[in-house]
Design an enzyme around this catalytic site. Structure first.
Site, PDB file in Angstrom:
ATOM      1  N   GLY A  97       5.540   6.336   6.340  1.00  0.00           N
ATOM      2  CA  GLY A  97       5.847   7.607   5.686  1.00  0.00           C
ATOM      3  C   GLY A  97       6.308   8.646   6.686  1.00  0.00           C
ATOM      4  N   ASP A 149      -3.353   2.639   7.646  1.00  0.00           N
ATOM      5  CA  ASP A 149      -2.135   2.960   6.928  1.00  0.00           C
ATOM      6  C   ASP A 149      -2.431   4.241   6.128  1.00  0.00           C
ATOM      7  OD1 ASP A 149       0.398   2.602   5.497  1.00  0.00           O
ATOM      8  OD2 ASP A 149      -0.856   1.961   3.817  1.00  0.00           O
ATOM      9  N   VAL A 150      -1.401   4.925   5.690  1.00  0.00           N
ATOM     10  CA  VAL A 150      -1.627   6.183   4.970  1.00  0.00           C
ATOM     11  C   VAL A 150      -1.363   6.048   3.470  1.00  0.00           C
ATOM     12  CG1 VAL A 150      -0.971   8.625   4.766  1.00  0.00           C
ATOM     13  CG2 VAL A 150      -1.159   7.552   7.035  1.00  0.00           C
ATOM     14  N   ASP A 151      -0.122   5.779   3.082  1.00  0.00           N
ATOM     15  CA  ASP A 151       0.227   5.735   1.662  1.00  0.00           C
ATOM     16  C   ASP A 151      -0.517   4.613   0.950  1.00  0.00           C
ATOM     17  OD1 ASP A 151       1.971   7.780   2.198  1.00  0.00           O
ATOM     18  OD2 ASP A 151       3.765   6.524   2.201  1.00  0.00           O
ATOM     19  N   LYS A 179       4.629  -1.289  12.985  1.00  0.00           N
ATOM     20  CA  LYS A 179       3.202  -0.994  13.129  1.00  0.00           C
ATOM     21  C   LYS A 179       2.582  -1.850  14.225  1.00  0.00           C
ATOM     22  CE  LYS A 179       2.525   0.797   8.479  1.00  0.00           C
ATOM     23  NZ  LYS A 179       1.782   0.734   7.205  1.00  0.00           N
TER      24      LYS A 179
END
Length: 238
Positions: free
Chosen positions: A120, A29-31, A167
Site C-alpha cells: 500500500g 502486512d497492513v491491508d 516484501k
C-alpha cells in the site's frame, strides 16, 4: 482428519512456535491484516473507481498477476490527485483490526521491534503507525508521486514493495542490518506467503478475508489476533 495429517499439522505448528519463542522481530502486512480494509480499494471507491479496481486487487492478492502489474493498472485507473489522497486520509481513515493493537503493545512491552511492510501507500500508513506507536522508520511501503500541480504522476518504482517479491527483499535487508534470526511475518496475501523464507516463520491471517492459497499453505493460520497474543503470553507452557 487422518492421524498422519494431524501429526503433520502439529509439526508445522511446532515449527512456528519454535521461532515465536525466540522471536526478535515481527513484520506485519497492513491491508486486510493490521487494518480491516484494502487501502487501494478504499481509495478507489473514494475516487469513484471502486468496481474497476476491486477485481484487480483480488487477482493481485491471489498471485494471478505480478504485484507491479496490478499496482500500475490500478493506479492508472484511479489517478488519485494529492488533494484526493489528503481528503481520503482525513475523511475515510482506515479501521484497525480488532486485537492488533493489543498484540503490538505486548510485543513493544517485550522490546520486540515491529515493522509494517506493505504494498500500500506510505502516506496512508503513517497515521496507522502513529496509532500503534510504530516509528516511521519501521514503515516499508510504496510512495505516490505527484506533479507540482498536485496531479498523479505515478509511483516510486524503486521501492522494493512495488514489485513481486519485494516484501522478501525488505525482510532480507532488515535481517542483514539488525542480525535478526527469528523474524516472523504476519499477513493475509500471496505476497506475504512468498516472503517466508526469508522470514523465519509466517503466520497467515484471515480475520478480515480468507485467501484460500494462504490458508492452505500457511503452517499456522489464524482468524483472530488474540490467538497469537494468547500463545505469546503462554509460551513457557507450550
Amino acid at each position: 482428519m487422518s492421524a498422519c495429517k494431524r501429526v503433520r499439522l502439529a509439526e508445522m505448528l511446532e515449527d512456528v512456535f519454535a521461532v515465536l519463542k525466540r522471536v526478535d522481530a515481527v513484520c506485519f502486512d497492513v491491508d486486510s491484516t493490521v487494518i480491516r480494509e484494502e487501502g487501494i480499494d478504499e481509495l478507489a471507491k473514494f475516487c469513484g473507481k471502486g468496481a474497476e479496481v476491486a477485481n484487480l486487487t483480488s487477482q493481485a492478492m491471489s498471485g494471478s498477476m505480478t504485484f507491479q502489474e496490478a499496482l500500475d493498472l490500478r493506479l492508472n485507473i484511479i489517478k488519485p490527485s494529492l488533494a484526493q489522497v489528503k481528503d481520503f486520509i482525513k475523511i475515510s481513515p482506515p479501521t484497525l483490526t480488532p486485537g492488533v493493537k493489543k498484540l503490538i503493545e505486548l510485543l513493544h512491552s517485550r522490546n520486540i521491534p515491529v515493522y509494517l511492510i506493505s504494498g500500500g501507500f506510505r502516506s496512508i500508513i503513517v497515521p496507522i503507525a502513529d496509532q500503534l506507536k510504530i516509528p516511521h522508520s519501521h514503515i516499508f511501503a510504496n510512495r505516490l508521486k505527484f506533479y507540482f500541480t498536485g496531479e498523479y504522476a505515478g509511483f516510486d518504482e524503486n521501492e522494493p514493495t512495488s514489485k513481486s517479491g519485494g516484501k522478501g527483499v525488505v525482510i532480507q535487508q532488515l535481517k542483514a542490518k539488525h542480525s535478526f534470526r527469528n523474524l516472523i511475518l504476519i499477513g493475509d496475501g500471496a505476497t506475504d506467503l512468498e516472503a517466508a523464507p526469508p522470514a523465519d516463520a509466517f503466520i497467515g491471517y484471515g480475520g478480515n478475508i480468507i485467501r484460500p492459497t494462504v490458508k492452505a499453505k500457511a503452517k499456522w493460520f489464524v482468524t483472530d489476533f488474540n490467538e497469537i497474543y494468547n500463545v505469546l503470553v503462554n509460551l513457557n507452557n507450550i
